[in-house]
Design a protein around this motif. Structure first.
Motif, short mmCIF file in Angstrom:
data_model
loop_
_atom_site.label_atom_id
_atom_site.label_comp_id
_atom_site.label_asym_id
_atom_site.label_seq_id
_atom_site.Cartn_x
_atom_site.Cartn_y
_atom_site.Cartn_z
N MET A 23 0.84 -1.20 0.00
CA MET A 23 0.00 0.00 0.00
C MET A 23 0.87 1.24 0.00
O MET A 23 2.01 1.22 0.47
N PRO A 24 0.37 2.34 -0.54
CA PRO A 24 1.20 3.55 -0.65
C PRO A 24 1.35 4.28 0.67
O PRO A 24 0.53 4.16 1.57
N LEU A 25 2.43 5.05 0.75
CA LEU A 25 2.65 5.98 1.85
C LEU A 25 2.22 7.35 1.37
O LEU A 25 2.55 7.75 0.24
N ILE A 26 1.46 8.08 2.17
CA ILE A 26 0.93 9.37 1.76
C ILE A 26 1.79 10.47 2.36
O ILE A 26 1.91 10.58 3.59
N LEU A 27 2.41 11.28 1.50
CA LEU A 27 3.33 12.31 1.95
C LEU A 27 2.97 13.67 1.35
O LEU A 27 2.45 13.74 0.22
N PRO A 28 3.27 14.77 2.06
CA PRO A 28 3.12 16.10 1.45
C PRO A 28 4.20 16.31 0.41
O PRO A 28 5.26 15.67 0.43
N GLU A 47 -4.04 -2.43 5.20
CA GLU A 47 -5.42 -2.64 4.78
C GLU A 47 -5.64 -1.99 3.42
O GLU A 47 -5.13 -0.89 3.16
N ASP A 48 -6.37 -2.64 2.56
CA ASP A 48 -6.63 -2.12 1.22
C ASP A 48 -7.98 -1.43 1.20
O ASP A 48 -9.02 -2.08 1.33
N VAL A 78 -0.45 4.91 9.36
CA VAL A 78 -1.73 4.24 9.55
C VAL A 78 -1.78 3.02 8.64
O VAL A 78 -1.63 3.14 7.42
N VAL A 79 -1.99 1.84 9.24
CA VAL A 79 -2.01 0.61 8.45
C VAL A 79 -3.42 0.01 8.35
O VAL A 79 -3.69 -0.75 7.42
N ARG A 80 -4.30 0.34 9.31
CA ARG A 80 -5.69 -0.11 9.26
C ARG A 80 -6.58 0.95 9.89
O ARG A 80 -6.14 1.70 10.75
#
Length: 416
Positions: A1-6, A65-66, A335-337
Motif C-alpha cells: 500500500m502507498p505511503l501518503i506524503l506532502p 489494509e486495502d 496508519v495501516v488499518r
C-alpha cells in the motif's frame, strides 16, 4: 500500500503509487519515478497536496489494509448522485416547483444508486483530504453518500441482531422488517429543495439577509410540502425534520430524541459533517479529524442521536491508509488499518523517528490499535495540532456554542 506524503517531503527517486490529477487533467501518471524538477513543480503548483508513493520496505514489513474499493465505490456513487441531482435541479429551475420535476424518473435513479451501494457495500468512508466543495450541490453529494453508508451500517447491524436472536431463541420471533434505504436516498437528494431557488445567492460568501435567513429556517417544512402526494412518507418526514437536534434545540419544530424519525437523524449527522468539512470562501474548512471529534466527543455531541453517532464514528475514517502522523512520544507512525470502533483511533505502525526519518526494521513497533495504548496519542496530522483533541481534558475555548438559529451563513445553519 502507498505511503501518503506532502509534496515538501518528496525526494528524487520516489515512485508514485497513484496518479496525480487536478480536475480532469492528468498531472503525473501512476508509477512515475519523481525527479527534482517534478518535485519543484508540484511544490510550486500544489503546495498543500499530499501524494501516494510506493514504499516497498513498509509493504514488506506489514500488511496494509486495502481501502481502494471503498474509494472507487465512493467515487462512482457520488458521480451517479450528482448526475441525478443536477438533472432534478435543472427540471426544477424550468418549472420553479415540483410540478416541473419528474419524480417518477428521480425515484428509480435513486433506487439504482441505493442498489449499487448495497451490492458494493463499504464499511467506512475516507474523508481526509476530500473536503467537499463550497458548491452546495457538491456538498449534497457528500452528505448523500455518507448518509447511505451510515444507513447501510445500521441496516447491517439490525440484520445481525435478528440473526443472533433467531439462533438463541427456541421459537424465533418473527423478524422485524429491515429499513428500505430508498426513501433515505430520495430524502438526501431532496432535503434542501426548499432552498434550490436561492442557490445562486446562498453560494455567495456574504452573510444572509434577514429575508434569506427566514427562508433557510423555513426550508425543511417548505421542502416537505413541495413533495408530491405519492412521495414515500418516510422520505417526506426525513426532509421535514432533517434539521432537528437530539437535544431539542434544532428547527423547525424543536423535536428531540426518538421523536425525530431515524432517516432524519441520519441526514442530520451526514449533512452537518459535510458542511463542517466544506471549503468556504470566507474561512478554511474544518479538518475531518476536528469535525469528527467535535461531533462525537466534543462540545457538539449532544446535538446528534447517540446511536447514529456510534455508527458514524466507526464508518468515517479521517486518517487514510498510509497517512503519517506524529505521536505524543515524539516519533511518527503510519496508519495501516482503519479504526474499528472510532475513526480517531486507527491501527498504526511506529516507523519513523523524532526527525521523521525511517527507522531500521528491527526497531519498528506495531502494528497495534491506538485505543489499546492510551499512553500514545496522535498530536499532529498534516500540520494540524491535535493535542487538544486527544488530551485528557479537552478545552473548548475556541468552540463557539451559539444558538442553532443564530447563524449568518447557510453552512452555519447546518453545523453544528
Amino acid at each position: 500500500m502507498p505511503l501518503i506524503l506532502p509534496t515538501t517531503d518528496l525526494e528524487s527517486g520516489m515512485c508514485l503509487a497513484r496518479p496525480i490529477v487536478s480536475g480532469h487533467k492528468l498531472i503525473l501518471p501512476q508509477d512515475k519515478v519523481l525527479n527534482s524538477a517534478d518535485i519543484e513543480s508540484l511544490i510550486d503548483r500544489f503546495p498543500n497536496l499530499h501524494v501516494s508513493i510506493h514504499d516497498p520496505l513498509l509493504d514488506d514489513a506489514v500488511a496494509f489494509e486495502d481501502d481502494s474499493e471503498a474509494h472507487l465505490v465512493s467515487q462512482q456513487a457520488r458521480e451517479q448522485f450528482l448526475h441525478t441531482i443536477r438533472r432534478a435541479q435543472a427540471d426544477f429551475a424550468t418549472g420553479a416547483s415540483m410540478s416541473g420535476m419528474d419524480l417518477q424518473a428521480i425515484e428509480p435513479a435513486v433506487s439504482r444508486i441505493v442498489e449499487f451501494l448495497q451490492e458494493h457495500p463499504v464499511i467506512w468512508t475516507v474523508i481526509a483530504g476530500e473536503q467537499s466543495s463550497e458548491n452546495l450541490t457538491e456538498h449534497a453529494g457528500q452528505a448523500f453518500y455518507l448518509s447511505m453508508v451510515i444507513g447501510n451500517a445500521i441496516r447491517e447491524r439490525l440484520l445481525n441482531v435478528a440473526k443472533r436472536a433467531k439462533q438463541c431463541a427456541a421459537a424465533p420471533p418473527s423478524e422485524p422488517p429491515l429499513p428500505d434505504l430508498a426513501p433515505l436516498g430520495l430524502a438526501a437528494l431532496l432535503m434542501d429543495i426548499g432552498l434550490w431557488s436561492l442557490y445562486p445567492v446562498l453560494n455567495g460568501e456574504g452573510p444572509l439577509t434577514p429575508e434569506e435567513r427566514a427562508v433557510v429556517l423555513a426550508h425543511p417544512i417548505a421542502g416537505a410540502d413541495m413533495l408530491p402526494a405519492e412521495t414515500d412518507p418516510a422520505a417526506v418526514a426525513a426532509v421535514r425534520y432533517h434539521h432537528e437536534n437530539n437535544d431539542g434545540s434544532g428547527y423547525p419544530m424543536g423535536l428531540a430524541g426518538q421523536h425525530v424519525p431515524l432517516f432524519a437523524r441520519i441526514l442530520r449527522v451526514a449533512d452537518a459533517y459535510s458542511a463542517a468539512t466544506a471549503k468556504r470562501a470566507y474561512r478554511e474548512a474544518q479538518s475531518p479529524v476536528r469535525a469528527l471529534w467535535e461531533m462525537t466527543r466534543g462540545a457538539y455531541a449532544s446535538k446528534y442521536d447517540p446511536v447514529v453517532l456510534k455508527v458514524f464514528q466507526a464508518v468515517v475514517q479521517p486518517y487514510p491508509i498510509g497517512a503519517v502522523v506524529r505521536l505524543s512520544c515524539g516519533r511518527h507512525a503510519v496508519v495501516v488499518r482503519h479504526g474499528r470502533h472510532h475513526g480517531l483511533l486507527p491501527e498504526i505502525l511506529i516507523a519513523f523517528d523524532e526527525d521523521n526519518k525511517p527507522m531500521p526494521r528491527k526497531k519498528l513497533s506495531g502494528p497495534f490499535p491506538l485505543d489499546r495504548h492510551p499512553e500514545l496519542r496522535i498530536v499532529s496530522f498534516r500540520g494540524e495540532d491535535l493535542t487538544m483533541i486527544y488530551g485528557d481534558e479537552p478545552v473548548y475555548e475556541d468552540v463557539c456554542l451559539r444558538a442553532p438559529r443564530d447563524f449568518e451563513t447557510l453552512f452555519e445553519s447546518v453545523f453544528p
